[in-house]
Design a protein around this motif. Structure first.
Motif, short mmCIF file in Angstrom:
data_model
loop_
_atom_site.label_atom_id
_atom_site.label_comp_id
_atom_site.label_asym_id
_atom_site.label_seq_id
_atom_site.Cartn_x
_atom_site.Cartn_y
_atom_site.Cartn_z
N ASN A 51 -3.87 7.73 -7.69
CA ASN A 51 -5.33 7.40 -8.14
C ASN A 51 -5.73 5.96 -7.93
O ASN A 51 -6.68 5.76 -7.57
N GLN A 52 -4.78 4.92 -8.34
CA GLN A 52 -5.19 3.62 -8.02
C GLN A 52 -5.08 3.33 -6.41
O GLN A 52 -5.89 2.56 -6.02
N PHE A 53 -4.27 3.99 -5.78
CA PHE A 53 -4.15 3.85 -4.24
C PHE A 53 -5.34 4.28 -3.62
O PHE A 53 -6.11 3.73 -3.08
N GLN A 54 -5.95 5.61 -4.24
CA GLN A 54 -7.50 5.96 -3.71
C GLN A 54 -8.40 5.00 -4.06
O GLN A 54 -9.53 4.82 -3.51
N LYS A 55 -8.26 4.49 -5.34
CA LYS A 55 -9.42 3.28 -5.64
C LYS A 55 -9.48 2.26 -4.63
O LYS A 55 -10.35 1.76 -4.29
N VAL A 56 -8.16 1.79 -4.26
CA VAL A 56 -8.28 0.39 -3.43
C VAL A 56 -8.62 1.12 -2.24
O VAL A 56 -9.48 0.08 -1.60
N VAL A 57 -8.51 2.33 -1.59
CA VAL A 57 -9.01 2.67 -0.42
C VAL A 57 -10.75 2.80 -0.58
O VAL A 57 -11.31 2.16 0.47
N ARG A 58 -10.82 3.44 -1.60
CA ARG A 58 -12.51 3.35 -1.68
C ARG A 58 -13.23 2.14 -1.65
O ARG A 58 -14.17 1.80 -1.22
N ASP A 59 -12.56 1.14 -2.41
CA ASP A 59 -13.18 -0.22 -2.59
C ASP A 59 -13.22 -0.83 -1.28
O ASP A 59 -13.83 -2.04 -1.11
N MET A 62 0.69 -1.16 0.24
CA MET A 62 0.10 -0.01 0.16
C MET A 62 0.89 1.36 0.06
O MET A 62 0.70 2.35 -0.67
N VAL A 63 1.88 1.47 0.59
CA VAL A 63 2.67 2.34 0.68
C VAL A 63 3.49 2.67 -0.58
O VAL A 63 3.62 3.86 -0.98
#
Ligand code: ZN
Length: 190
Positions: free
Chosen positions: A131-139, A122-123
């Motif tokens: 953007n991909q990081f934010q998507k993983v958080v949203r999911d 994740m880091v």
């Protein structure tokens, strides 16, 4: 950091009572001298995306936060310098059910379940692709789990507040839930 806080909780009994969020508060869980343990079926409603993980000492069982020094990482407890830290999750999520919401602190094993990957990934993802990081958080939000938690009052700067910590997370077993429900219905109709 508080990596060692989970050790003593492993003895928590299997059959912790299942509570709604409102029951956890109304029954004053954690307000006694000893921590209380409970399960709650709740949905992650908010998860703050920054500071999900910290750089930890890679020595087994240490987990202390390490400090960057001249491109290396020092653990003050072990008095050792490492080329790379080992990242561990620590973050707080808001979970809710139909009765209310509460903040629950999550450590490394819980983070691995919520995000489906180790903290170092994740880091690295946050640095490589925001953007991909934010998507993983949203999911990872709006997922429902059975949270096994520990409740304990803590005093910080003279303010006493309740701290809830997730010890275990399990997926909802919908088959079992349905069987329980139909058992309840049978009990009422007989
Ligand atoms: Zn260490």
């Amino acid at each position: 950091m508080q990596g060692g806080a989970q050790g003593g909780d492993m003895q928590a009994r299997q059959a912790d009572p299942s509570k709604t969020v409102a029951q956890v508060r109304d029954e004053g869980l954690g307000e006694g001298d000893k921590p209380d343990y409970f399960s709650t079926k709740a949905t992650i409603v908010y998860l703050k995306p920054d500071n999900l993980a910290y750089p930890a000492c890679p020595n087994e069982g240490c987990n202390k936060k390490v400090i960057e020094e001249n491109g290396q990482w020092r653990c003050e407890k072990c008095d050792t310098v490492f080329g790379e830290p080992s990242y561990r999750y620590i973050f707080t999520v808001a979970v809710g059910d139909h009765t209310g919401q509460m903040w629950v602190q999550c450590f490394n094993e819980i983070g691995e379940q919520i995000f489906g990957r180790p903290a170092r990934e994740m880091v690295a993802l946050q640095m490589a692709d925001e953007n991909q990081f934010q998507k993983v958080v949203r999911d990872s939000m709006f997922q429902t789990y059975n949270f096994r938690c520990r409740a304990r009052a803590e005093v910080f700067n003279d303010v006493r507040r309740m701290r809830y910590t997730a010890n275990r997370l399990s997926s909802i077993d919908y088959v079992k839930e349905a069987a329980n429900l139909s058992g309840l219905i049978d009990a009422y109709s007989n």
